[in-house]
Design a protein around this motif. Structure first.
Motif, mmCIF file in Angstrom:
data_model
loop_
_atom_site.group_PDB
_atom_site.id
_atom_site.type_symbol
_atom_site.label_atom_id
_atom_site.label_comp_id
_atom_site.label_asym_id
_atom_site.label_seq_id
_atom_site.Cartn_x
_atom_site.Cartn_y
_atom_site.Cartn_z
ATOM 1 N N GLU A 1 38.735 36.823 28.032
ATOM 2 C CA GLU A 1 38.677 36.578 29.477
ATOM 3 C C GLU A 1 39.461 35.324 29.838
ATOM 4 O OE1 GLU A 1 35.294 36.215 33.018
ATOM 5 O OE2 GLU A 1 34.779 35.749 30.939
ATOM 6 N N ALA A 2 39.388 34.307 28.992
ATOM 7 C CA ALA A 2 40.149 33.078 29.242
ATOM 8 C C ALA A 2 41.652 33.359 29.191
ATOM 9 C CB ALA A 2 39.768 32.008 28.220
ATOM 10 N N ILE A 3 42.090 34.177 28.234
ATOM 11 C CA ILE A 3 43.505 34.547 28.153
ATOM 12 C C ILE A 3 43.922 35.302 29.414
ATOM 13 C CG2 ILE A 3 45.176 35.990 26.926
ATOM 14 C CD1 ILE A 3 43.554 35.427 24.362
ATOM 15 N N TYR A 4 43.096 36.251 29.824
ATOM 16 C CA TYR A 4 43.369 37.043 31.021
ATOM 17 C C TYR A 4 43.451 36.150 32.256
ATOM 18 C CZ TYR A 4 42.899 41.183 34.082
ATOM 19 O OH TYR A 4 43.095 42.178 35.021
ATOM 20 N N LEU A 5 42.498 35.230 32.369
ATOM 21 C CA LEU A 5 42.495 34.292 33.499
ATOM 22 C C LEU A 5 43.762 33.455 33.504
ATOM 23 C CD1 LEU A 5 40.778 32.913 35.843
ATOM 24 C CD2 LEU A 5 40.222 31.198 34.100
ATOM 25 N N LEU A 6 44.159 32.964 32.347
ATOM 26 C CA LEU A 6 45.347 32.123 32.257
ATOM 27 C C LEU A 6 46.590 32.883 32.711
ATOM 28 C CD1 LEU A 6 46.113 29.213 31.216
ATOM 29 C CD2 LEU A 6 46.896 30.370 29.134
ATOM 30 N N ALA A 7 46.654 34.182 32.424
ATOM 31 C CA ALA A 7 47.827 34.970 32.786
ATOM 32 C C ALA A 7 47.779 35.457 34.226
ATOM 33 C CB ALA A 7 47.962 36.162 31.840
ATOM 34 N N ARG A 8 46.633 35.959 34.665
ATOM 35 C CA ARG A 8 46.554 36.636 35.969
ATOM 36 C C ARG A 8 45.782 35.860 37.022
ATOM 37 N NH1 ARG A 8 45.365 42.973 34.450
ATOM 38 N NH2 ARG A 8 47.282 43.355 33.260
ATOM 39 N N THR A 9 45.149 34.762 36.639
ATOM 40 C CA THR A 9 44.312 33.934 37.506
ATOM 41 C C THR A 9 43.089 34.697 38.012
ATOM 42 O OG1 THR A 9 45.298 34.347 39.712
ATOM 43 C CG2 THR A 9 46.424 32.756 38.263
ATOM 44 N N LYS A 10 42.737 35.784 37.343
ATOM 45 C CA LYS A 10 41.557 36.577 37.677
ATOM 46 C C LYS A 10 40.768 36.853 36.409
ATOM 47 C CE LYS A 10 43.652 39.030 41.589
ATOM 48 N NZ LYS A 10 43.988 40.374 42.144
ATOM 49 N N SER A 11 39.555 37.345 36.598
ATOM 50 C CA SER A 11 38.729 37.767 35.486
ATOM 51 C C SER A 11 38.662 39.285 35.459
ATOM 52 C CB SER A 11 37.316 37.201 35.632
ATOM 53 O OG SER A 11 36.408 37.855 34.771
ATOM 54 N N PHE A 12 38.549 39.883 34.272
ATOM 55 C CA PHE A 12 38.342 41.325 34.201
ATOM 56 C C PHE A 12 36.853 41.674 34.175
ATOM 57 C CE2 PHE A 12 39.041 40.056 29.700
ATOM 58 C CZ PHE A 12 37.848 40.496 29.134
ATOM 59 N N ARG A 13 36.011 40.637 34.321
ATOM 60 C CA ARG A 13 34.566 40.867 34.246
ATOM 61 C C ARG A 13 33.848 40.617 35.562
ATOM 62 N NH1 ARG A 13 32.937 37.245 29.170
ATOM 63 N NH2 ARG A 13 31.043 38.510 29.109
ATOM 64 N N THR A 14 34.412 39.797 36.431
ATOM 65 C CA THR A 14 33.750 39.480 37.688
ATOM 66 C C THR A 14 34.787 39.107 38.743
ATOM 67 O OG1 THR A 14 32.159 38.000 38.783
ATOM 68 C CG2 THR A 14 33.485 37.057 36.998
ATOM 69 N N GLN A 15 34.465 39.409 39.996
ATOM 70 C CA GLN A 15 35.316 38.974 41.105
ATOM 71 C C GLN A 15 34.887 37.600 41.611
ATOM 72 O OE1 GLN A 15 35.250 42.066 44.076
ATOM 73 N NE2 GLN A 15 36.590 43.395 42.895
ATOM 74 N N ARG A 16 33.735 37.136 41.183
ATOM 75 C CA ARG A 16 33.215 35.837 41.607
ATOM 76 C C ARG A 16 33.483 34.827 40.500
ATOM 77 N NH1 ARG A 16 29.358 35.670 45.511
ATOM 78 N NH2 ARG A 16 28.114 34.169 44.335
ATOM 79 N N LEU A 17 34.573 34.099 40.635
ATOM 80 C CA LEU A 17 35.004 33.210 39.561
ATOM 81 C C LEU A 17 34.007 32.107 39.249
ATOM 82 C CD1 LEU A 17 38.824 32.873 40.300
ATOM 83 C CD2 LEU A 17 37.730 34.108 38.431
ATOM 84 N N GLN A 18 33.158 31.751 40.216
ATOM 85 C CA GLN A 18 32.187 30.695 39.943
ATOM 86 C C GLN A 18 31.190 31.123 38.859
ATOM 87 O OE1 GLN A 18 32.333 32.434 42.818
ATOM 88 N NE2 GLN A 18 30.423 32.323 43.991
ATOM 89 N N GLU A 19 31.058 32.442 38.641
ATOM 90 C CA GLU A 19 30.162 32.920 37.592
ATOM 91 C C GLU A 19 30.670 32.557 36.202
ATOM 92 O OE1 GLU A 19 29.732 37.083 38.178
ATOM 93 O OE2 GLU A 19 28.630 36.881 40.070
ATOM 94 N N ALA A 20 31.965 32.261 36.095
ATOM 95 C CA ALA A 20 32.542 31.909 34.796
ATOM 96 C C ALA A 20 32.423 30.416 34.492
ATOM 97 C CB ALA A 20 34.013 32.328 34.753
ATOM 98 N N ILE A 21 31.979 29.625 35.468
ATOM 99 C CA ILE A 21 31.804 28.186 35.239
ATOM 100 C C ILE A 21 30.468 27.956 34.533
ATOM 101 C CG2 ILE A 21 31.660 25.923 36.340
ATOM 102 C CD1 ILE A 21 33.225 27.076 38.698
ATOM 103 N N ARG A 22 30.488 27.151 33.496
ATOM 104 C CA ARG A 22 29.272 26.890 32.729
ATOM 105 C C ARG A 22 28.160 26.372 33.631
ATOM 106 N NH1 ARG A 22 30.230 23.351 27.598
ATOM 107 N NH2 ARG A 22 31.295 25.292 27.005
ATOM 108 N N PHE A 23 26.939 26.819 33.356
ATOM 109 C CA PHE A 23 25.782 26.442 34.162
ATOM 110 C C PHE A 23 25.637 24.926 34.242
ATOM 111 C CE2 PHE A 23 21.100 25.954 34.701
ATOM 112 C CZ PHE A 23 21.009 26.562 35.952
ATOM 113 N N ASN A 24 25.360 24.437 35.443
ATOM 114 C CA ASN A 24 25.186 23.007 35.728
ATOM 115 C C ASN A 24 26.485 22.220 35.728
ATOM 116 O OD1 ASN A 24 22.438 23.008 36.236
ATOM 117 N ND2 ASN A 24 21.892 22.647 34.090
ATOM 118 N N GLU A 25 27.633 22.905 35.650
ATOM 119 C CA GLU A 25 28.938 22.251 35.750
ATOM 120 C C GLU A 25 29.618 22.685 37.047
ATOM 121 O OE1 GLU A 25 29.978 19.975 33.816
ATOM 122 O OE2 GLU A 25 28.635 20.166 32.094
ATOM 123 N N GLU A 26 30.464 21.829 37.586
ATOM 124 C CA GLU A 26 31.139 22.128 38.847
ATOM 125 C C GLU A 26 32.571 22.609 38.657
ATOM 126 O OE1 GLU A 26 30.955 18.750 41.377
ATOM 127 O OE2 GLU A 26 28.784 18.880 41.687
#
Length: 379
Positions: free
Chosen positions: A40-65
């Motif tokens: 997913e990180a590779i995909y994000l780096l290439a396309r600036t999107k996730s293949f798992r969620t449309q809500r990118l904030q879900e990919a941010i580690r819990f309790n981090e901004e």
């Protein structure tokens, strides 16, 4: 081009930096430890999107901004580019060599094709997924097409706004026509470019599928215009223009645009039958894989370059024999990244692959003893 290295900070459960091999990269480990997160990180780096969620904030580690994914891309000319995607809430910021970059230019930096559970929407989902498949493939060969699609989507958005206001205020078509005229003119101009590019790309896909060497099946595609059986498609511009005029009242009543290539589809047939309707789950996966390989082949020949290809949970989608055939086929065609929880399925490739065991989001062990040479100059 090659993805030489990637580093993740507060992205999912990932931490640290991985320096990848130039050909096959095998990522294995127990389920739930972050194998797919690295893809997913590779995909994000290439396309600036996730293949798992449309809500990118879900990919941010819990309790981090803030989450950051950085990567290093090298080319055959020994040139190096540093890419970065930063996530904050549901917004993202993108950089090339530490400088802010426009999305259209950023998306040309690293080409990635993917075979994941989410990609099955191409063969079993709604038309939008198939249009995206076509548009990504075209953009990989013709970067300027990204702007065409972006401009078209903006035109549709503006036209829909006018139509919605007209609908809410109960304006008649005669009062709306002048307001829509500039948007319709742009819609026609851009729509013709999109229609032509998609038709040409589908022709290329079919030609490649005909000579496909990997598990040959009779897979064919057909681009289906929403204006089919409405007039002379060989004169698409005139037909598009006339249908927009004819359907003005219907568009006002609906409150959104009803005519244009944003309503087109791609039919995918296996042995003459539409696979979305008649194909089994296994047949749909096979067809998707063949489409991916055809798209990669077009990219190889059209750009004289190798893309990144990510395959998530390869043992869940393919049996051991087909995995072996697939990886042999991809050699010298892509820089390949696969995840598996069953190392026995891919152990025969360990001697010619870069292998990474993942535990708690980090590399626990690797057969890569020396880093990929990155002593190249930045562009």
């Amino acid at each position: 081009m090659l993805l030489a290295a990637i580093e993740a900070t507060n992205f999912r459960n990932l931490s640290g930096r991985i320096e990848w091999g130039p050909r096959l990269n095998i990522i294995y480990g127990n389920n739930g430890h972050g194998k797919t997160n690295w893809l997913e990180a590779i995909y994000l780096l290439a396309r600036t999107k996730s293949f798992r969620t449309q809500r990118l904030q879900e990919a941010i580690r819990f309790n981090e901004e803030l989450a950051v994914v950085r990567g290093t891309v090298t080319t055959g000319q020994d040139l190096q580019r540093d890419l970065q995607v930063s996530l904050h809430d549901n917004s993202k910021t993108i950089f090339v060599n530490s400088k802010r970059e426009t999305l259209a230019r950023y998306l040309t930096q690293l080409q990635v094709f993917s075979f994941t559970a989410a990609d099955l929407d191409v063969v079993r989902g709604m038309p939008e997924a198939r249009r995206r498949f076509l548009d990504r493939g075209i953009s990989s060969l013709k970067p300027a097409y990204l702007k065409t699609i972006s401009d078209y989507n903006k035109v549709i958005k503006q036209k829909n706004r006018v139509l919605q206001l007209a609908n809410e205020n109960e304006l008649g078509p005669d009062k709306v026509e002048d307001l829509l005229a500039p948007w319709n003119e742009q819609l026609v101009r851009l729509g013709v470019l999109i229609h032509r590019a998609r038709e040409e790309y589908v022709e290329g896909l079919n030609a490649t599928l005909e000579r496909q060497l990997f598990e040959r099946r009779d897979v064919t595609t057909r681009y289906v215009s929403s204006l089919e059986n409405k007039g002379d498609l060989s004169d698409y511009e005139s037909l598009l223009r006339s249908r927009i005029s004819l359907r003005l009242a219907a568009e006002v009543a609906a409150g959104h645009a009803l005519i244009g290539p944003h309503r087109d589809d791609l039919e995918i047939h296996l042995d003459g039958r539409e696979i979305r309707v008649y194909g089994s789950s296994g047949q749909q996966r096979s067809a998707l894989l063949l489409l991916d390989l055809a798209a990669i082949s077009l990219y190889n020949s059209g750009s004289n370059d190798q893309p990144v290809f990510i395959i998530d949970d390869v043992d869940a989608e393919l049996d051991e024999r087909r995995i072996r055939h697939l990886l042999e086929y991809l050699e010298n065609r892509t820089q390949t990244f696969i995840t598996t929880s069953k190392r026995s399925h891919v152990e025969s490739f360990f001697s010619r692959a870069s292998v990474f065991e993942i535990e708690d989001g980090k590399v626990r062990s690797s057969n890569v003893e020396t880093s990929l040479a990155l002593g190249s100059r930045t562009v």
